[in-house]
Design a protein around this motif. Structure first.
Motif, short mmCIF file in Angstrom:
data_model
loop_
_atom_site.label_atom_id
_atom_site.label_comp_id
_atom_site.label_asym_id
_atom_site.label_seq_id
_atom_site.Cartn_x
_atom_site.Cartn_y
_atom_site.Cartn_z
N LEU A 89 1.02 -1.73 0.61
CA LEU A 89 -0.52 0.42 0.29
C LEU A 89 1.11 1.34 -0.52
O LEU A 89 1.38 1.97 0.96
N ALA A 90 1.65 1.70 -1.62
CA ALA A 90 2.01 2.54 -1.46
C ALA A 90 1.81 4.40 -1.18
O ALA A 90 2.82 4.81 -1.26
N ASP A 91 0.68 4.17 -0.84
CA ASP A 91 0.45 5.73 -0.41
C ASP A 91 0.28 5.55 0.73
O ASP A 91 -0.72 6.85 1.05
N GLY A 92 0.26 5.01 1.45
CA GLY A 92 0.55 5.30 3.08
C GLY A 92 -1.58 4.98 3.99
O GLY A 92 -1.98 5.19 4.48
N GLN A 93 -2.70 4.31 2.49
CA GLN A 93 -4.06 4.23 2.86
C GLN A 93 -3.90 2.99 3.03
O GLN A 93 -4.02 2.00 2.41
#
Length: 145
Positions: A89-93
Motif C-alpha cells: 500500500l504505497a500511498d499510506g492508506q
C-alpha cells in the motif's frame, strides 16, 4: 497474515518499493502495488526499471494487456489481477482488502503517521495478524519497537 509498516523518513516511496519488490520476487512471490495517486504509480514504475539495475523487476499496470502474467502489478485498486499474495500500500492508506493477502506492506510518511498508528492499534486486536515496524536509520532499514 503479516503486516509490515514502513515509515518513510528519508527516501520517497519510489525508492522503497523496488527494494520490497526485489525481496518479494526473491521469495518466489508476486506483488500488487496499490496507490490512489496515478503519478506516484508512474514514478514507482520508472523506479522498478531504473532503481536497482542489477535486478530485473518486470511489472505492468492493472487493466493493461497481460496483467495476469505480471510478477509486479501496479494498480489503483487492491485487486490482484496477477494473483499476488503480497500487497504494498504505497500511498499510506490502509485498505481492508489487504487482509486477504498473505503479507501486506504499509508505506507511510509524516502526513499519514496518525492513520498508520490507528491501523497498528486496530490490527493489534486481531490475533491472526503479525505486525512489524520498520524505520530508516541513516540509509539502512531497521526493525523498530
Amino acid at each position: 497474515m503479516r503486516v509490515d509498516f514502513y515509515q518513510l523518513s528519508r527516501d520517497p516511496v519510489e525508492f522503497v518499493v523496488p527494494l520490497i519488490a526485489r525481496a518479494t520476487r526473491a521469495a518466489g512471490e508476486r506483488l500488487l502495488v496499490v496507490s490512489a495517486d496515478d503519478a506516484a504509480l508512474g514514478r514507482i514504475g520508472e523506479a522498478l526499471w531504473e532503481r536497482l539495475p542489477e535486478a530485473f523487476l518486470a511489472h505492468g499496470r492493472a487493466g493493461e494487456a497481460h496483467e495476469a502474467r505480471q510478477p509486479i502489478l501496479l494498480s489503483a485498486a487492491p485487486e490482484a489481477g496477477n494473483g499476488a499474495r503480497f500487497i504494498a500500500l504505497a500511498d499510506g492508506q490502509w485498505r481492508e482488502e489487504a487482509m486477504h493477502f498473505a503479507r501486506a506492506f504499509l508505506l507511510f510518511g509524516e502526513a499519514e503517521l496518525d492513520g498508520a498508528r490507528a491501523c497498528w492499534r486496530m490490527l493489534g486486536g486481531q490475533g491472526d495478524v503479525e505486525r512489524r515496524f520498520w524505520k530508516q536509520d541513516g540509509g539502512r532499514w531497521r526493525e523498530g519497537p
